[in-house]
Enzyme design. Structure first.
Site, short mmCIF file in Angstrom:
data_model
loop_
_atom_site.label_atom_id
_atom_site.label_comp_id
_atom_site.label_asym_id
_atom_site.label_seq_id
_atom_site.Cartn_x
_atom_site.Cartn_y
_atom_site.Cartn_z
N HIS A 1 0.87 -1.18 0.00
CA HIS A 1 0.00 0.00 0.00
C HIS A 1 0.90 1.22 0.00
O HIS A 1 1.88 1.27 0.74
CB HIS A 1 -0.88 -0.03 1.26
CG HIS A 1 -2.02 0.94 1.21
ND1 HIS A 1 -1.83 2.29 1.28
CD2 HIS A 1 -3.36 0.74 1.13
CE1 HIS A 1 -3.03 2.89 1.22
NE2 HIS A 1 -3.96 1.96 1.13
N ARG B 1 -6.73 10.23 0.01
CA ARG B 1 -6.56 10.70 -1.37
C ARG B 1 -7.91 10.77 -2.08
O ARG B 1 -8.17 11.68 -2.84
CB ARG B 1 -5.59 9.78 -2.12
CG ARG B 1 -4.13 10.07 -1.76
CD ARG B 1 -3.18 9.03 -2.33
NE ARG B 1 -3.29 7.77 -1.62
CZ ARG B 1 -3.35 6.58 -2.20
NH1 ARG B 1 -3.31 6.48 -3.50
NH2 ARG B 1 -3.42 5.48 -1.48
#
Ligand code: FAD
Length: 640
Positions: A249, A269
């Site tokens: 990740h 995000r």
């Protein structure tokens, strides 16, 4: 004869995360007596930690969304290595599984007009993740547990016994799947608290044990992720598929050291957070690969406009699939443009009002304040890649979740195929529900259809008990004894340094040598004390699993001479379409040698059904498929 606590059920589910609970509910609804086993406390599965949401094309926020678009995004994210049928079933069935959760009491965040709200995530064309703030996994598990309790209440009315048809064995660890000839007959394991052994005789066993992250040093995963289900499947004679694909990740915490690797959800995000290097540059625009260029904005202005107007703008590259973002961050840090603690900056403070950040990202706000003394409403976070998820797993039939051993099933993170070479965020929670249900259904149908139930074999039970007790026995001869904690640290360092985010041939060959050495030393692992709650003993037993699984990862990664999704070879940086047709299969070697215990072979990836290929533009297909795989009209010269 070994003293064991003995039980008999129709279906045993190993794991009480989202996949295990959904499977158990289905098996019980089919009328099977169902046992759920978990090595942690009930409710403390990995699924609880899931933050961002569940991907399902309900089209609540953008009505253009549909299962075909979700299918396309999933195949693109997995770089077309996904088993197409799993990706199809997943995209088609995910909305029903989410609505079903709501009927069982899940309280999702809402849109202004009262529907289940959906948020943006990397690689998903439309806002698609149903969520509960950044605590979605907690709500998912709470709801499934509540459903289990309601089924137990029904059983109480009928049988005067809450546990008549569904029982939870918590803090029980399974160490072996037992067999009668070629098929499953039950499981063997130990109770963590007392150290006592147990068996459950059952014709169907569903593995829902999650992932393998604890084989790596920097990981978002917790202590349970020691690859148990992967190893149990191998040892029972089943295959693992494409184990080289491990997802790093892009955004784990990098500071302070004690929390390195803890996840920073992609929702940051998705909700507008941007990545910058130490020069303040929004660097992701420099890392848009050709295969994605058409779908991503190439200027900051367009990327920013997309949050308000998705119909007329392309998404910002911060929302590229995870493998792309993780590699970009890795490159920036390596080029000397990282933060003081070796990450990059992730900033949401300049993008959303403080109140909104606290509302949408409450766990992140709390996590950074408590653990790093950073207020994310006022300053950027420092983040870097962390080992997060394994795409490889047990090879299963896409429709039934059956492994190659009769009576053995696998669902959730432990199963392979669904996500190809890279999983999109949000696609795990939906995978758990879709394939958990299917595994429960087919395990139940299999058990119900048997004319004769397999029985447990005492010799296998004695052998499993002897294996489990070995760490208390000391070692033969004069050789040194080994400490399981030291071995674990060395294993994690090996996998991190030599089979991590960027891979090289020589390093992986070295990793395999080191793993062979560690495996030999693990046979001399010794623990002190007794069997009651002895974490050193538990780790000594987990080491067998981590070593098996790590060898699979390293061996497959060495074999695959291309870069694709969660497998990046510095010496073979390009994606090679001839490799797309190849699945790498690991099984236990007939004759384990000093070099290894895994046999690796190539197997053809089944061709994608024509009507599903028609969902893509020809130009796009050409980036992934070989000429002979393209629909015939697309290769005129060769075919005429
Ligand atoms: P788990 O939930 O991990 O359950 C495994 C179960 O198996 C546990 O009960 C464990 O005790 C048991 N077990 C293991 N070994 C044994 C054994 N030997 N004997 C008995 N029991 C055993 N995915 C998304 O889709 N959306 C997200 O927002 C998201 N956020 C995430 C955030 C974090 C921090 C992490 C780490 C992951 C996230 N993921 C997310 C991924 C997702 O949470 C996992 O892939 C998923 O929860 C795995 O579910 P599972 O049911 O397969 O396994």
């Amino acid at each position: 004869m070994t003293e064991v606590e003995r039980h008999t059920y129709d279906v045993v589910v190993v794991g009480a995360g989202g996949a295990g609970l959904r499977a158990a509910i289905e098996a019980r609804e089919q009328g099977m007596r169902t046992a759920i086993i978990c090595k942690s406390l009930f409710g403390k599965a990995h699924t609880v930690m899931a933050e961002g949401g569940i991907a399902a094309s309900m089209g609540n926020v953008n009505s253009d969304d549909n299962w075909q678009t979700h299918f396309r995004d999933t195949m693109r994210g997995g770089k077309f290595l996904n088993h197409w049928r799993m990706a199809e079933l997943h995209a088609q069935e995910a909305p029903d599984r989410v609505w079903e959760l709501e009927t069982w009491g899940a309280l999702f965040d809402r849109t202004k007009d009262g529907r289940i709200s959906q948020r943006n995530f990397g690689g998903h064309e439309y806002p698609r993740l149903a969520h509960v703030g950044d605590r979605t996994g907690l709500e998912l598990i709470r709801t499934l547990q509540q459903k289990v309790v309601s089924l137990q209440q029904e059983d109480f009315k009928e049988y005067d016994d809450y546990e008549a048809r569904i029982k939870v064995f918590q803090e029980y660890t399974v160490t072996r799947v037992l067999k009668a000839e070629d098929r499953v007959s039950g499981v063997f394991g130990y109770q963590r608290e007392s150290g006592r052994f147990f068996t459950i005789e059952a014709p169907s066993v569903i593995l829902a044990t999650g992932g393998i992250g604890k084989s790596f040093k920097v990981t978002s995963n917790s202590w349970e992720y020691t690859g148990d289900g992967h190893a149990l499947a191998l040892l029972a004679g089943a295959n693992l598929l494409n184990m080289e694909f491990v997802q790093f990740h892009p955004t784990g915490m990098v500071w302070p050291p004690s929390v390195k690797g803890i996840l920073v959800t992609e929702s940051v995000r998705g909700d507008g957070g941007v990545l910058r290097n130490s020069d303040g540059k929004r660097f992701m625009f420099d890392y848009i690969p050709d295969v994605f260029r058409a779908q991503y904005a190439d200027t900051e202005a367009e990327g920013d406009r997309w949050y308000a107007d998705q119909a007329n703008n392309r998404r910002p590259p911060e929302l590229l699939p995870r493998d792309e973002v993780a590699r970009a961050i890795n490159s920036e840090v390596k080029a000397g443009r990282g933060t003081p603690h070796g990450g990059v900056y992730l900033d949401v403070s300049t993008r959303l009002p403080a109140e909104e950040i606290r509302r949408r990202l409450p766990s992140m706000h709390h996590q950074f304040k408590e653990l790093a003394d950073v207020d994310i409403t006022a300053e950027p976070m420092e983040v870097g890649p962390t080992c997060h998820y394994v795409m490889g797993g047990v090879e299963v039939d896409p429709d039934t979740a059956a492994a190659s051993v009769p009576g053995l099933y696998a669902a959730g993170e432990v199963a392979g195929g669904m996500h190809g070479s890279n999983r999109l965020g949000g696609n795990s929670l939906s995978d758990l529900l879709v394939f958990g249900r299917r595994a429960g259904l087919h395990a139940a149908l299999y058990a119900a259809a048997l004319a004769e139930r397999p029985t447990l074999d005492q010799e296998q039970i004695d052998a499993a008990a002897a294996e489990a007790l070995a760490p208390f026995e000391g070692v033969d001869g004069d050789g040194p004894v080994e400490n399981p904690y030291t071995l674990h640290q060395e294993l994690q360092q090996t996998m991190n340094d030599l089979v991590g985010i960027i891979r090289r041939e020589g390093e992986m060959a070295e990793a395999l040598q080191r793993l062979a050495g560690l495996r030999e030393r693990a046979e001399r692992a010794v623990v002190e004390g007794h069997r009651q709650f002895n974490p050193g003993w538990h780790l000594a037993l987990d080491l067998r699993n981590m070593l098996l699984v790590s060898e699979c990862v390293a061996r497959a990664a060495l074999e695959r001479t291309e870069s694709r999704g969660g497998h990046t070879r510095e010496d073979h940086p390009a994606m090679d379409s001839s490799w797309r047709k190849v699945n790498l299969i690991c099984s236990i070697a007939d004759k384990p040698s000093t070099e290894g215990q895994i046999h690796l072979q190539h197997k053809a990836n089944p061709p994608i059904r024509a009507d599903l290929l028609d969902l893509f533009e020809t130009g796009e297909l050409k980036k992934y498929l070989t000429d002979d795989e393209l629909p015939s009209a697309d290769v005129p010269e060769q075919r005429t």
